[in-house]
Design a protein around this motif. Structure first.
Motif: not given
Length: 585
Positions: A419-424
């Motif tokens: 999820r964090a990598l999608y946000a980044a």
């Protein structure tokens, strides 16, 4: 008879001033040659995909074929370049094109520019707005002679957004003869925020010829140029006023060498306050960051005299808005010096305070064991989500996540890291963590909630979208806003939404009124008319300064749809992902 060198030069100079009558009102764009054509032949209208940058029409584009020998030319005096067309971005640098306002009325541009949000809730929208304002482009039809100038309107919005670097470049590119009280004020404030007091005071001297100066600015410049006596007398008069600015007076006294009084509050900071406090090497009051507009955040973050926690807080706000690069925030948090008592206090405060967040970032970076690092980051990201800072924290930790390789002992943290990598903005890397999550039943349930991000990013698409959709719906629970916003974003990027999914949320009263119907109508017309710059302008204004967790879903849907229709596919999908994440997706 041979032609003399003097006559040849005269003839050459005369040719330079030949211009077609049909182009008399359209000067050549900056950096482009003036194209000479016969006044009897009108070129075809530019194609929709062309930028209007002045490309010469081919022979086939002229009615009746190429010009015939002996075509008549008329002599026309060249007009001065239009200062409103000045910009610092061409299409190769992200600009929207020299002809970006083609078909857009000046009244539309001039009405909507001041409505652009200073603090957009979306980094994607902020970036697109910045490009719009910095693009070199011919002014819209009907703009000539309007006051204030289009250049000034653009400069004011750039300043309000905190884009001082871009604004400084734009003002530098503008002709020196172009001036107004409004532009002078913007120049002074920009120089003050960037720490160039000499340039600020020089511009203030020029501005004093057009309007009376703020007495505080006069005092600042007097002290900066060594005229302490004159400044002292002016300060005496200021102290006697009922509305005296005690914060500025204290900073000015310190600049002049007098021990200052204590300043506990600065509820309405200005560029002059920040410049005076920096010159006096005084710490800013604690309320400064909370009340500072976007235009001042970078100046606070860059000032070493400001308390560490205030610098980090200002930098975090600036990064979240898109004003500051994430790497600059990361360097600040890794580079600030913390005393042993500060470190102890930061450990106690944890994620709740800027120093605690800096300490956590360092701890994760120093952790060598992959499974410990992964678990630490999962906990930090969860805490960030609770304080509505998930995406900003994800961007901060993305390089540290990227150093890890998906492995079975990291499966518990894999959904949160994905999820964090999608946000980044790293969907390719996120897909590998999702693949790991699907190997574990518990992690797979959490990973199912990320299916919309996969679809919107168009990376690692599930081969059975119908089943994946049902799996995602099971993760939504009673959070109606999360469900509706996510459905609206999926539909906006072209996903087919089953009717039963909408039906569950079709009754009742919608939350959030959104922009006026007229704004929605204008936005639709701009997109359907293929007016790209106008679409970007209206889309940003429609979203306003309400965070993406507060914008009504219908407006979000329309903005994404119309941005895609206008050719901003990447920006639309970035906005859609931001909206899903901001609403718990």
């Amino acid at each position: 008879m041979p032609v003399s060198r003097a006559k040849a030069l005269t003839l050459a100079a005369g040719i330079m001033f030949l211009a077609p009558a049909t182009l008399a009102e359209t000067p050549a764009p900056p950096g482009k040659p003036l194209i000479l054509t016969s006044p009897n032949l009108e070129p075809a209208a530019p194609k929709a995909e062309e930028s209007g940058a002045g490309a010469a029409p081919t022979a086939a584009e002229f009615p009746g074929g190429p010009a015939k020998p002996g075509s008549r030319f008329e002599m026309e005096e060249l007009k001065a370049p239009d200062p409103d067309a000045v910009g610092v971005l061409d299409e190769g640098q992200g600009g929207l094109g020299l002809g970006m306002w083609h078909g857009t009325a000046a009244a539309t541009v001039r009405t909507m520019l001041p409505a652009l949000p200073a603090a957009a809730g979306s980094r994607a929208v902020h970036s697109l707005t910045r490009r719009l304002l910095l693009s070199a482009a011919a002014a819209p039809e009907g703009n000539r002679g309007q006051v204030p100038s289009l250049l000034e309107l653009r400069a004011e919005r750039l300043f309000a957004m905190g884009e001082t670097d871009g604004l400084a470049a734009l003002l530098k590119a503008a002709p020196a003869a172009v001036t107004s009280p409004g532009l002078s004020r913007l120049k002074v404030d920009t120089f003050l925020l960037t720490g160039d007091s000499k340039a600020a005071c020089a511009e203030a001297a020029a501005m004093s010829q057009m309007m009376p100066l703020d007495p505080r600015l006069s005092v600042f410049c007097q002290i900066s140029t060594g005229k302490a006596l004159e400044a002292g007398m002016a300060l005496d008069l200021m102290r006697e006023r009922k509305d005296a600015d005690h914060a500025f007076i204290a900073a000015a006294e310190a600049m002049a060498g007098t021990p200052p009084g204590k300043v506990d509050k600065l509820p309405h900071p200005t560029p002059l306050h920040l410049a005076a406090f920096k010159a006096a090497k005084l710490p800013l009051p604690a309320d400064t960051v909370a009340n500072a507009p976007p235009s001042m955040l970078r100046a606070i973050a860059d000032n070493p005299a400001v308390a560490v926690d205030l610098r980090i807080a200002a930098a975090e706000r600036a990064e979240a808005l898109g004003i500051l690069e994430t790497e600059s925030l990361r360097k600040l948090m890794n580079g600030v010096a913390l005393t042993p008592p500060e470190q102890q206090a930061a450990q106690t405060q944890g994620d709740k305070a800027p120093k605690g967040r800096a300490l956590w970032l360092r701890a994760v970076g120093a952790e060598a064991a992959p499974h410990v690092r992964a678990e630490l980051m999962a906990r930090i990201l969860l805490a960030a989500a609770e304080r509505h800072a998930f995406s900003a924290t994800a961007r901060l930790y993305a390089p540290l996540i990227a150093e890890l390789k998906p492995a079975p002992d990291l499966v518990t943290a894999s959904p949160m890291l994905a999820r964090a990598l999608y946000a980044a903005g790293r969907p390719e890397t996120a897909a590998s963590w999702l693949a790991l999550a699907r190997t574990d039943p518990d992690a797979a349930k959490l990973a199912a909630g990320l299916w919309p991000l996969t679809r919107i990013s168009r990376v690692g698409l599930d081969p059975s979208p119908a089943g994946a959709f049902a799996g995602w719906m099971e993760t939504v629970g009673p959070n109606e806003r999360r469900a509706v916003v996510t459905l609206a974003m999926l539909q906006a990027v072209g996903e087919s939404i089953p009717a039963p999914a909408w039906l569950a949320h079709a009754t009742g009263t919608a939350a959030g009124a959104g922009p006026k119907p007229a704004m929605k109508a204008l936005l639709r017309a701009a997109a359907e008319g293929a007016r790209r710059a106008e679409t970007a302008l209206l889309a940003a204004a429609a979203l306003g300064e309400t965070g993406l967790d507060g914008v009504d879903p219908d407006t979000l849907n329309r903005v994404v749809v119309f941005l895609r229709q206008a050719g901003f596919e990447r920006e639309a999908r970035e906005l859609a992902i931001e909206a899903v994440l901001a609403n718990g997706g």
